[in-house]
Write an enzyme that holds these catalytic residues in place. Structure first.
Site, PDB file in Angstrom:
ATOM      1  N   ASP A  14       0.875  -1.155   0.000  1.00 59.62           N
ATOM      2  CA  ASP A  14       0.000   0.000   0.000  1.00 59.62           C
ATOM      3  C   ASP A  14       0.930   1.229   0.000  1.00 59.62           C
ATOM      4  O   ASP A  14       2.106   1.104   0.345  1.00 59.62           O
ATOM      5  CB  ASP A  14      -0.850  -0.051   1.286  1.00 59.62           C
ATOM      6  CG  ASP A  14      -1.678   1.188   1.480  1.00 59.62           C
ATOM      7  OD1 ASP A  14      -2.398   1.566   0.550  1.00 59.62           O
ATOM      8  OD2 ASP A  14      -1.606   1.783   2.577  1.00 59.62           O
ATOM      9  N   LEU A  15       0.421   2.387  -0.412  1.00 60.55           N
ATOM     10  CA  LEU A  15       1.302   3.568  -0.454  1.00 60.55           C
ATOM     11  C   LEU A  15       1.183   4.422   0.817  1.00 60.55           C
ATOM     12  O   LEU A  15       2.096   4.471   1.645  1.00 60.55           O
ATOM     13  CB  LEU A  15       0.971   4.414  -1.690  1.00 60.55           C
ATOM     14  CG  LEU A  15       1.794   5.696  -1.824  1.00 60.55           C
ATOM     15  CD1 LEU A  15       3.243   5.397  -2.188  1.00 60.55           C
ATOM     16  CD2 LEU A  15       1.178   6.608  -2.890  1.00 60.55           C
ATOM     17  N   ASP A  16       0.008   5.081   0.938  1.00 59.30           N
ATOM     18  CA  ASP A  16      -0.175   6.025   2.047  1.00 59.30           C
ATOM     19  C   ASP A  16      -0.250   5.279   3.371  1.00 59.30           C
ATOM     20  O   ASP A  16      -1.126   4.431   3.559  1.00 59.30           O
ATOM     21  CB  ASP A  16      -1.476   6.820   1.846  1.00 59.30           C
ATOM     22  CG  ASP A  16      -1.403   7.712   0.610  1.00 59.30           C
ATOM     23  OD1 ASP A  16      -0.294   8.157   0.284  1.00 59.30           O
ATOM     24  OD2 ASP A  16      -2.449   7.956  -0.005  1.00 59.30           O
TER      25      ASP A  16
ATOM     26  N   SER B  94      -2.531   0.562  -4.364  1.00 61.83           N
ATOM     27  CA  SER B  94      -2.975   1.761  -3.637  1.00 61.83           C
ATOM     28  C   SER B  94      -4.279   2.310  -4.211  1.00 61.83           C
ATOM     29  O   SER B  94      -4.554   2.165  -5.398  1.00 61.83           O
ATOM     30  CB  SER B  94      -1.880   2.833  -3.755  1.00 61.83           C
ATOM     31  OG  SER B  94      -2.370   4.095  -3.381  1.00 61.83           O
ATOM     32  N   ALA B  95      -5.052   2.982  -3.343  1.00 64.62           N
ATOM     33  CA  ALA B  95      -6.285   3.639  -3.789  1.00 64.62           C
ATOM     34  C   ALA B  95      -5.983   5.000  -4.415  1.00 64.62           C
ATOM     35  O   ALA B  95      -6.853   5.608  -5.035  1.00 64.62           O
ATOM     36  CB  ALA B  95      -7.218   3.836  -2.597  1.00 64.62           C
TER      37      ALA B  95
ATOM     38  N   GLU C  70      -0.153  -3.338   4.586  1.00 67.33           N
ATOM     39  CA  GLU C  70      -1.300  -2.414   4.620  1.00 67.33           C
ATOM     40  C   GLU C  70      -1.451  -1.730   5.971  1.00 67.33           C
ATOM     41  O   GLU C  70      -1.175  -2.328   6.998  1.00 67.33           O
ATOM     42  CB  GLU C  70      -2.585  -3.205   4.371  1.00 67.33           C
ATOM     43  CG  GLU C  70      -3.285  -2.956   3.068  1.00 67.33           C
ATOM     44  CD  GLU C  70      -3.827  -1.552   2.867  1.00 67.33           C
ATOM     45  OE1 GLU C  70      -3.875  -0.742   3.799  1.00 67.33           O
ATOM     46  OE2 GLU C  70      -4.212  -1.255   1.748  1.00 67.33           O
ATOM     47  N   ASP C  71      -1.949  -0.466   5.940  1.00 61.97           N
ATOM     48  CA  ASP C  71      -2.193   0.231   7.213  1.00 61.97           C
ATOM     49  C   ASP C  71      -3.685   0.469   7.484  1.00 61.97           C
ATOM     50  O   ASP C  71      -4.027   0.885   8.588  1.00 61.97           O
ATOM     51  CB  ASP C  71      -1.482   1.594   7.243  1.00 61.97           C
ATOM     52  CG  ASP C  71      -2.141   2.590   6.318  1.00 61.97           C
ATOM     53  OD1 ASP C  71      -2.387   2.243   5.141  1.00 61.97           O
ATOM     54  OD2 ASP C  71      -2.448   3.709   6.762  1.00 61.97           O
TER      55      ASP C  71
ATOM     56  N   LYS D 223     -11.015  -0.816  -1.935  1.00 61.08           N
ATOM     57  CA  LYS D 223     -10.805  -1.673  -0.775  1.00 61.08           C
ATOM     58  C   LYS D 223     -11.995  -1.462   0.163  1.00 61.08           C
ATOM     59  O   LYS D 223     -12.450  -0.317   0.277  1.00 61.08           O
ATOM     60  CB  LYS D 223      -9.506  -1.289  -0.039  1.00 61.08           C
ATOM     61  CG  LYS D 223      -8.247  -1.383  -0.898  1.00 61.08           C
ATOM     62  CD  LYS D 223      -7.067  -0.677  -0.199  1.00 61.08           C
ATOM     63  CE  LYS D 223      -5.848  -0.629  -1.091  1.00 61.08           C
ATOM     64  NZ  LYS D 223      -4.710   0.113  -0.531  1.00 61.08           N
TER      65      LYS D 223
ATOM     66  N   LYS E 237      -8.534   7.110   5.660  1.00 63.82           N
ATOM     67  CA  LYS E 237      -7.337   6.359   5.264  1.00 63.82           C
ATOM     68  C   LYS E 237      -7.708   5.154   4.391  1.00 63.82           C
ATOM     69  O   LYS E 237      -8.552   4.346   4.787  1.00 63.82           O
ATOM     70  CB  LYS E 237      -6.550   5.919   6.495  1.00 63.82           C
ATOM     71  CG  LYS E 237      -5.918   7.105   7.191  1.00 63.82           C
ATOM     72  CD  LYS E 237      -4.999   6.690   8.327  1.00 63.82           C
ATOM     73  CE  LYS E 237      -4.336   7.921   8.918  1.00 63.82           C
ATOM     74  NZ  LYS E 237      -3.551   7.616  10.107  1.00 63.82           N
TER      75      LYS E 237
ATOM     76  N   THR F  51       1.407  10.307   3.789  1.00 61.52           N
ATOM     77  CA  THR F  51       0.743  11.411   3.092  1.00 61.52           C
ATOM     78  C   THR F  51      -0.574  11.791   3.764  1.00 61.52           C
ATOM     79  O   THR F  51      -1.215  12.754   3.349  1.00 61.52           O
ATOM     80  CB  THR F  51       0.476  11.042   1.618  1.00 61.52           C
ATOM     81  OG1 THR F  51       0.053   9.698   1.597  1.00 61.52           O
ATOM     82  CG2 THR F  51       1.704  11.229   0.758  1.00 61.52           C
TER      83      THR F  51
HETATM   84  P1  B16 Z   1      -5.885  10.388  -4.107  1.00 61.56           P
HETATM   85  P2  B16 Z   1      -3.584   4.188  -0.044  1.00 61.56           P
HETATM   86  C1  B16 Z   1      -5.295   6.281  -0.226  1.00 61.56           C
HETATM   87  O1  B16 Z   1      -4.079   5.683  -0.491  1.00 61.56           O
HETATM   88  C2  B16 Z   1      -5.262   7.190   0.995  1.00 61.56           C
HETATM   89  O2  B16 Z   1      -5.032   6.448   2.166  1.00 61.56           O
HETATM   90  C3  B16 Z   1      -6.578   7.914   1.136  1.00 61.56           C
HETATM   91  O3  B16 Z   1      -6.563   8.776   2.240  1.00 61.56           O
HETATM   92  C4  B16 Z   1      -6.843   8.715  -0.156  1.00 61.56           C
HETATM   93  O4  B16 Z   1      -8.109   9.370  -0.094  1.00 61.56           O
HETATM   94  C5  B16 Z   1      -6.802   7.768  -1.348  1.00 61.56           C
HETATM   95  O5  B16 Z   1      -5.555   7.098  -1.385  1.00 61.56           O
HETATM   96  C6  B16 Z   1      -7.007   8.480  -2.660  1.00 61.56           C
HETATM   97  O6  B16 Z   1      -5.937   9.341  -2.895  1.00 61.56           O
HETATM   98  O7  B16 Z   1      -6.787  11.519  -3.767  1.00 61.56           O
HETATM   99  O8  B16 Z   1      -4.432  10.745  -4.171  1.00 61.56           O
HETATM  100  O9  B16 Z   1      -6.340   9.646  -5.350  1.00 61.56           O
HETATM  101  O10 B16 Z   1      -3.534   4.203   1.451  1.00 61.56           O
HETATM  102  O11 B16 Z   1      -4.579   3.192  -0.620  1.00 61.56           O
HETATM  103  O12 B16 Z   1      -2.223   4.118  -0.691  1.00 61.56           O
HETATM  104 MG    MG Z   2      -2.835   3.189   3.294  1.00 65.75          MG
END
Ligand code: B16
Ligand code: MG
Length: 216
Positions: free
Chosen positions: A8-10, A113-114, A168-169, A144, A44, A16
């Site tokens: 996962d990224l964030d 990642s989302a 994953e977090d 997810k 998140k 972030t």
């Molecule tokens: P964006 P992850 C998610 O990333 C974030 O945790 C979430 O807070 C954010 O709204 C989502 O990405 C979308 O991000 O606006 O940059 O498309 O944790 O799945 O890596």
């Molecule tokens: Mg995350």
């Protein structure tokens, strides 16, 4: 056969969440809502569109489709400005060592990642070259806890789901990894990430010995 690792990224590679928080907070001011760090916890791992829906629900604000489109774009513009200065100092502790180990061992590495901003963030922090493939918010249709993001990553790595380990977090992300039939290392509160096979408070606490063990 050696295992694939899907990150996962964030919250796993970089933090972030603080930038997402600031961008949502300034947007929320437009409709008089005081967005708190506690509110941000619910965002998140949640997609941008779903996050705006949640925010409007919290603020009990009925928005038109045009307002929603405008605010999504405004939020992302604010977020992009906040992340524009990101560099390798923002990589979470222990992550470079895990990626180095996996690369040295010849394991395959994917992003799951989302975020729709995943690739530029990996580039800014200098980690993009570690990844064999990226699956992000631009390439999945189901968020997810649906397993789509991780199943797609496994497919792009050419590995069966059972040969993949997810880091994953978010609670929804851990649920997605388990629904995909993968092993999962959770990062965060074990009472929240109950479905994870292993759980550590922070990335710094993930032992390289566990990564070695799971990578065979
Ligand atoms: P964006 P992850 C998610 O990333 C974030 O945790 C979430 O807070 C954010 O709204 C989502 O990405 C979308 O991000 O606006 O940059 O498309 O944790 O799945 O890596
Ligand atoms: Mg995350």
């Amino acid at each position: 056969m050696s295992k694939g690792f899907i990150f996962d990224l964030d919250g796993v590679i970089v933090d972030t969440a603080k930038y997402h928080y600031e961008a949502w907070k300034s947007l929320a001011q437009q409709f008089g809502y005081d967005f708190t760090p506690q509110d941000n916890e619910h965002f998140k791992g949640v997609s941008r569109v779903k996050s705006l829906e949640l925010l409007l629900e919290m603020a009990q604000y009925k928005a038109t489709p045009e307002q929603k489109d405008r605010w999504l774009s405004e939020k992302n513009t604010a977020y992009l400005a906040l992340i524009s200065h990101m560099n390798d100092k923002e990589i979470l502790p222990g992550i470079p060592q895990i990626l180095d180990l996996l690369q040295r061992q010849g394991n395959l590495i994917a992003l799951g990642s989302a975020s729709k901003n995943a690739e530029p963030i990996l580039e800014k922090v200098g980690l993009l070259s570690y990844f064999n493939t990226l699956v992000d918010g631009n390439s999945v249709s189901k968020a997810k806890p649906d397993p789509e993001v991780f199943l797609k990553a496994a497919q792009q790595l050419g590995l069966p789901p059972e040969d993949c380990v997810v880091l994953e977090d978010a609670k929804a992300g851990v649920a997605a990894a388990k629904a995909a039939g993968m092993q999962c290392i959770g990062v965060g509160d074990a009472t929240i990430l109950k479905l994870a096979d292993y759980c550590f408070e922070t990335t710094a606490a993930i032992p390289l010995s566990l990564i070695k063990e799971l990578s065979q």
